[in-house]
Design a protein around this motif. Sequence first.
Motif, mmCIF file in Angstrom:
data_model
loop_
_atom_site.group_PDB
_atom_site.id
_atom_site.type_symbol
_atom_site.label_atom_id
_atom_site.label_comp_id
_atom_site.label_asym_id
_atom_site.label_seq_id
_atom_site.Cartn_x
_atom_site.Cartn_y
_atom_site.Cartn_z
ATOM 1 N N PHE A 140 25.428 32.630 31.132
ATOM 2 C CA PHE A 140 24.638 31.492 31.586
ATOM 3 C C PHE A 140 24.915 30.245 30.745
ATOM 4 O O PHE A 140 24.751 29.124 31.237
ATOM 5 N N ARG A 141 25.340 30.417 29.493
ATOM 6 C CA ARG A 141 25.763 29.240 28.726
ATOM 7 C C ARG A 141 26.977 28.594 29.401
ATOM 8 O O ARG A 141 27.057 27.375 29.534
ATOM 9 N N ILE A 142 27.908 29.434 29.834
ATOM 10 C CA ILE A 142 29.094 28.923 30.525
ATOM 11 C C ILE A 142 28.700 28.261 31.839
ATOM 12 O O ILE A 142 29.173 27.160 32.160
ATOM 13 N N LEU A 143 27.826 28.913 32.598
ATOM 14 C CA LEU A 143 27.396 28.348 33.880
ATOM 15 C C LEU A 143 26.737 26.985 33.703
ATOM 16 O O LEU A 143 27.006 26.044 34.464
ATOM 17 N N ARG B 111 31.992 28.382 39.196
ATOM 18 C CA ARG B 111 30.603 28.826 38.993
ATOM 19 C C ARG B 111 30.240 29.902 40.004
ATOM 20 O O ARG B 111 29.535 30.861 39.686
ATOM 21 N N GLU B 112 30.702 29.758 41.219
ATOM 22 C CA GLU B 112 30.413 30.760 42.243
ATOM 23 C C GLU B 112 31.025 32.109 41.882
ATOM 24 O O GLU B 112 30.433 33.156 42.148
ATOM 25 N N LYS B 113 32.206 32.093 41.278
ATOM 26 C CA LYS B 113 32.831 33.352 40.858
ATOM 27 C C LYS B 113 31.954 34.065 39.825
ATOM 28 O O LYS B 113 31.741 35.277 39.895
ATOM 29 N N LEU B 114 31.428 33.292 38.868
ATOM 30 C CA LEU B 114 30.592 33.900 37.831
ATOM 31 C C LEU B 114 29.209 34.266 38.380
ATOM 32 O O LEU B 114 28.650 35.308 38.016
ATOM 33 N N PHE B 115 28.682 33.448 39.261
ATOM 34 C CA PHE B 115 27.403 33.782 39.889
ATOM 35 C C PHE B 115 27.500 35.086 40.692
ATOM 36 O O PHE B 115 26.527 35.851 40.758
ATOM 37 N N ALA B 116 28.630 35.315 41.306
ATOM 38 C CA ALA B 116 28.803 36.567 42.063
ATOM 39 C C ALA B 116 28.715 37.770 41.140
ATOM 40 O O ALA B 116 28.168 38.821 41.506
ATOM 41 N N ILE B 117 29.239 37.630 39.923
ATOM 42 C CA ILE B 117 29.144 38.716 38.946
ATOM 43 C C ILE B 117 27.704 38.896 38.485
ATOM 44 O O ILE B 117 27.208 40.028 38.382
ATOM 45 N N ILE B 118 27.015 37.778 38.215
ATOM 46 C CA ILE B 118 25.602 37.838 37.820
ATOM 47 C C ILE B 118 24.784 38.535 38.909
ATOM 48 O O ILE B 118 23.932 39.392 38.626
#
Length: 591
Positions: free
Chosen positions: A306-309, A335-342
């Motif tokens: 979330f720091r990265i996001l 951001r969408e790529k990381l949100f998908a992992i979250i």
Amino acid sequence: MPIINNNNKIDNHLINAIPELFSHFEHSHFTPQKTVDQIVTLWISNKMLISILSFMKSISEPFDMLYDLYAVDERLRLDKSQIPALDFTLVYQLLSIQRNQHVRFKVALSETEISIASISNLFKNANWYEREAWDLFGINFKDHPHLTRILLPPTFTGHPLRKEFPCRATEKDPFSLNEQKLQKEQQALKFIPEQWGMKKNNDSNDYMFLNLGPNHPSVHGVFRIALQLDGERVIDAVPDIGFHHRGAEKIAERQTWHGFIPYTDRIDYLGGVMNNFPYILAIEKLAGIEVSERVKCIRVMLSECFRILSHMLFFGTFAQDIGQLSPIFYLFIDREKLFAIIEAITGARMHPSWFRIGGLAQDLPQGWDKMMTEFVDYFPAKLDEYEIMVMQNSIIKKRSIGIGQYTSQQAIDWGITGAGLRATGYDYDLRKKSPYSGYENYDFLVPIDDKGDAYSRCKLRVEEMRQSISIIKQCIKNMPQGPYKAEHPLTTPPMNNLSKHDIETQIQHFLNASWGAVMPKGESSFAVEATKGINSYSIISDGTSSSYRTRIRTPSFAHLQMIPEISKGLMLADLIVIIASIDFVMADVDR
């Protein structure tokens, strides 16, 4: 203020913690209070307040940052007899960055004499904190330069963090707006420069007054700045906040300890589980709950995600506000790529509310490591591209280098933390200075710079993303085994397998899951290095299933106070760059 109880003697531990204080003042001026967080906490009289705070600011390695100032309505507190409180308490928390040490001074006030001297001449950032305490509690600060509402409308009646004020709208009369009330509200909206501390036009000048916000893309939320301009040059700037105030600290008094977790997500709504972190850690410290190394590692990994996001969004909007439109679109794709992992791990994207008292909502799913590894292998090269695109852009450099510049001492004076402080040359990051959740086990650097301008603040956040990637890689490689929840009886909600033994364990499980766990009496706080600076929760439990008082210290509230000082004399376009470089969220300001 109650006279010092001679039974509460100053022990050697306190004397050794701040030897200068106890050698300069008589011990009889202080009543110590033990708190779970082990911060030196001393009750003092209101007559000694200015003298003691001035002294703390003057010693070598001074306590020169007013970290927080807040009030407590003590009148309904069940364990009030254990402390020297009257009707209200004012808490002054100071921080010495050089010592990496906090000290907390408390002043007791009676309802019949709810007044105290302002310290706004001593600490610049006390201005807003005192206005907040007056707004929400009705405490009068004598000689304050502008003691008016700050979070609530000027026509608001009452002080909502007092205990007699209802927690729910359904406890109040239905809302109505007749013609008379409408006229009163409209009159209150009238802009009168003198009431904002601004000068009038005269024969020698022709100032223009301009509203920047509260609905404008460049103010990053519902935030208004009343500007006084000479042409396009800023003569004065007065921030106006409170449009996003939702009474989060009041809500904490009505929710169970567990039930308030989703509300924390909405404070810095770009920080996700990072908001859960200090709240959960403060409760676990209060209850004496120890979590497994696996839980610590997962919490760190998700927080750094979330720091990265958050920093990705900052990086894109910083460039966008200056006029470079393409980076925000590229960064939103990533951001969408990381949100998908979250979402795959927690079941939600921006507000997963995934941390729990004593652990996590569930364990990591199968395949989490493959998804996370793919992202941390992919993103660094893309970040290098974006850095060249933005930070090497000649227009970005001309617009941001030397703009919004301030020194380390100015940052301390205004309570600036996070990248805003580190951009002035201060190497202060809680993950290194006061490690929590196992951060001491990770190998990473704390980026610093000494320019203190808008460009430096952006540059540091780009490098912080790289360091977060490094931490996440270490989490993937060294993820420990172990339970995702502690077996402590106050873990909420408790593990299902612990409720199958007998009727007593079933009763405990039912009560904890429905009514909420009853936390021990005491006071606890915890601070973390959040996305925008230091975020902390200070909680008071008087032995019930909900908090008696929850104080949320957010970095953004402190940061916005500094805007007038670093923008006067600059062009209006420069103010937009300054606002972009601060990296704030209005929910983080207004709570």
